[in-house]
Design a protein around this motif. Structure first.
Motif, PDB file in Angstrom:
ATOM      1  N   ASP A  16       0.829  -1.210   0.000  1.00 30.03           N
ATOM      2  CA  ASP A  16       0.000   0.000   0.000  1.00 30.03           C
ATOM      3  C   ASP A  16       0.860   1.255   0.000  1.00 30.03           C
ATOM      4  O   ASP A  16       0.503   2.259  -0.627  1.00 30.03           O
ATOM      5  N   CYS A  19       1.993   1.954  -3.480  1.00 30.01           N
ATOM      6  CA  CYS A  19       0.895   2.518  -4.265  1.00 30.01           C
ATOM      7  C   CYS A  19       0.711   3.996  -3.944  1.00 30.01           C
ATOM      8  O   CYS A  19       0.530   4.831  -4.850  1.00 30.01           O
ATOM      9  N   HIS A  65       0.297  -0.273 -15.874  1.00 29.60           N
ATOM     10  CA  HIS A  65      -1.130  -0.364 -15.565  1.00 29.60           C
ATOM     11  C   HIS A  65      -1.797  -1.416 -16.445  1.00 29.60           C
ATOM     12  O   HIS A  65      -2.601  -2.237 -15.976  1.00 29.60           O
ATOM     13  N   ARG A  69      -3.515  -4.584 -14.905  1.00 30.71           N
ATOM     14  CA  ARG A  69      -4.976  -4.609 -15.102  1.00 30.71           C
ATOM     15  C   ARG A  69      -5.424  -5.892 -15.793  1.00 30.71           C
ATOM     16  O   ARG A  69      -6.432  -6.494 -15.429  1.00 30.71           O
ATOM     17  N   ARG A  71      -3.668  -8.689 -15.932  1.00 32.36           N
ATOM     18  CA  ARG A  71      -2.949  -9.830 -15.361  1.00 32.36           C
ATOM     19  C   ARG A  71      -2.154 -10.539 -16.460  1.00 32.36           C
ATOM     20  O   ARG A  71      -2.167 -11.764 -16.588  1.00 32.36           O
ATOM     21  N   GLN A 105      -4.395   5.763 -11.869  1.00 33.57           N
ATOM     22  CA  GLN A 105      -4.870   4.514 -12.470  1.00 33.57           C
ATOM     23  C   GLN A 105      -3.942   3.352 -12.121  1.00 33.57           C
ATOM     24  O   GLN A 105      -4.404   2.250 -11.811  1.00 33.57           O
ATOM     25  N   GLU A 108      -4.331   2.398  -8.430  1.00 31.19           N
ATOM     26  CA  GLU A 108      -5.597   1.684  -8.213  1.00 31.19           C
ATOM     27  C   GLU A 108      -5.506   0.241  -8.701  1.00 31.19           C
ATOM     28  O   GLU A 108      -5.962  -0.692  -8.014  1.00 31.19           O
ATOM     29  N   ALA A 109      -4.904   0.032  -9.873  1.00 30.13           N
ATOM     30  CA  ALA A 109      -4.763  -1.328 -10.391  1.00 30.13           C
ATOM     31  C   ALA A 109      -3.878  -2.178  -9.488  1.00 30.13           C
ATOM     32  O   ALA A 109      -4.160  -3.365  -9.251  1.00 30.13           O
ATOM     33  N   ARG A 111      -3.377  -1.744  -6.247  1.00 27.78           N
ATOM     34  CA  ARG A 111      -4.115  -2.029  -5.005  1.00 27.78           C
ATOM     35  C   ARG A 111      -5.120  -3.155  -5.227  1.00 27.78           C
ATOM     36  O   ARG A 111      -5.261  -4.051  -4.393  1.00 27.78           O
ATOM     37  N   ASP A 112      -5.845  -3.093  -6.350  1.00 23.97           N
ATOM     38  CA  ASP A 112      -6.832  -4.123  -6.645  1.00 23.97           C
ATOM     39  C   ASP A 112      -6.170  -5.495  -6.797  1.00 23.97           C
ATOM     40  O   ASP A 112      -6.724  -6.512  -6.375  1.00 23.97           O
ATOM     41  N   ALA A 113      -4.998  -5.521  -7.404  1.00 24.19           N
ATOM     42  CA  ALA A 113      -4.311  -6.789  -7.640  1.00 24.19           C
ATOM     43  C   ALA A 113      -3.711  -7.361  -6.369  1.00 24.19           C
ATOM     44  O   ALA A 113      -3.689  -8.581  -6.171  1.00 24.19           O
TER      45      ALA A 113
END
Length: 276
Positions: A16, A19, A65, A69, A71, A105, A108-109, A111-113
């Motif tokens: 985190d 990021c 990204h 995004r 993968r 962007q 965010e990608a 963090r999501d991953a």
């Protein structure tokens, strides 16, 4: 210790934080660029103008990204990343907004991953965590480039833990490269010698080992460890400046940095580690 051709980095920061730093370091880069002549050349990247430097950073954010995004498990062509070549408009405001949105962007990608998501990278560590760390320090170092071009070096500073991790990430990559890159094989001629990086402004409560790195040259490549020990050549000074010297963003005889011992070895090292 990092040893031989293996690649098992131990980042100081969590996912985190990386990021967050991608966004923050991009914000600081944007602040440096604001109001400057974007056609000015960048002394530490002489093939680029400030605008070209900014597009390089923002394009890298967009490329990674797309990797994270989707993968991707194979390399993604840079040209296929939306917006890779820069903003549609040519104004400084367009560039600023493009840099900001690309960093957001990417963060965010990532963090999501999460750090462990499997994605393509150019090292054995095939994870989004690699990219979070790599893009953080890509931005940190190119912010130094921009500060130099904008004559704003007095305000360029990096938080101690981030600067230390920037040093260690670079040493991790050089350790990996030293096993394979022909240019770095020349370092083996100095097997048995070593370099010491010593930060003189260790944060209160820190240990000496946390602010010093010993790099050993050997027949199989380089090794490094957090330690203050005797060395063939020592680079000592404020942590941010030691980091800049290691990345060739500050001449080793400039400012408050001192070089003690075999300066020739240091210059040989800096020349051979132009790998990236």
């Amino acid at each position: 210790m990092t040893d031989g051709p293996t690649f098992a980095p131990a980042p100081r920061l969590d996912h985190d934080r990386y990021c967050d730093e991608i966004v923050e370091q991009t914000r600081l880069l944007r602040r440096t660029l604001g109001g400057t002549d974007l056609s000015a050349r960048v002394p530490t990247c002489p093939d680029w103008s400030l605008r070209e430097l900014a597009v390089h950073v923002g394009g890298a954010h967009r490329w990674v990204h797309e990797i994270v995004r989707t993968r991707a498990t194979e390399e993604v062509a840079e040209d296929t990343a939306p917006g890779f070549h820069g903003p549609r408009g040519g104004t400084p405001d367009d560039l600023d907004a493009w840099l900001a949105s690309g960093a957001e962007q990417l963060a965010e990608a990532l963090r999501d991953a999460g750090a462990a998501a499997e994605v393509w990278t150019w090292v054995p560590q095939q994870s989004s965590g690699f990219w979070a760390r790599r893009m953080t320090h890509e931005t940190v170092v190119h912010r130094a480039d921009a500060s130099g071009a904008a004559a704003d070096t007095t305000t360029y500073r990096v938080a101690a833990d981030l600067a230390a991790d920037c040093i260690e990430e670079w040493l991790d990559l050089l350790t990996l490269a030293s096993a394979d890159d022909p240019g770095m094989h020349d370092l083996r001629r100095h097997a048995g010698h070593s370099l010491l990086l010593h930060a003189t402004d260790t944060p209160e409560g820190g240990s000496g080992d946390d602010a010093a790195w010993t790099i050993s040259l050997g027949p199989a490549g380089i090794r490094w460890r957090r330690a203050r020990s005797s060395a063939t050549v020592t680079v000592r000074g404020p942590l941010t400046d030691v980091m800049r010297v290691l990345h060739r963003r500050l001449p080793p005889d400039a400012g408050p940095v001192e070089v003690l011992g075999d300066a020739g070895l240091l210059h040989f090292w800096l020349d051979r580690t132009r790998w990236a």
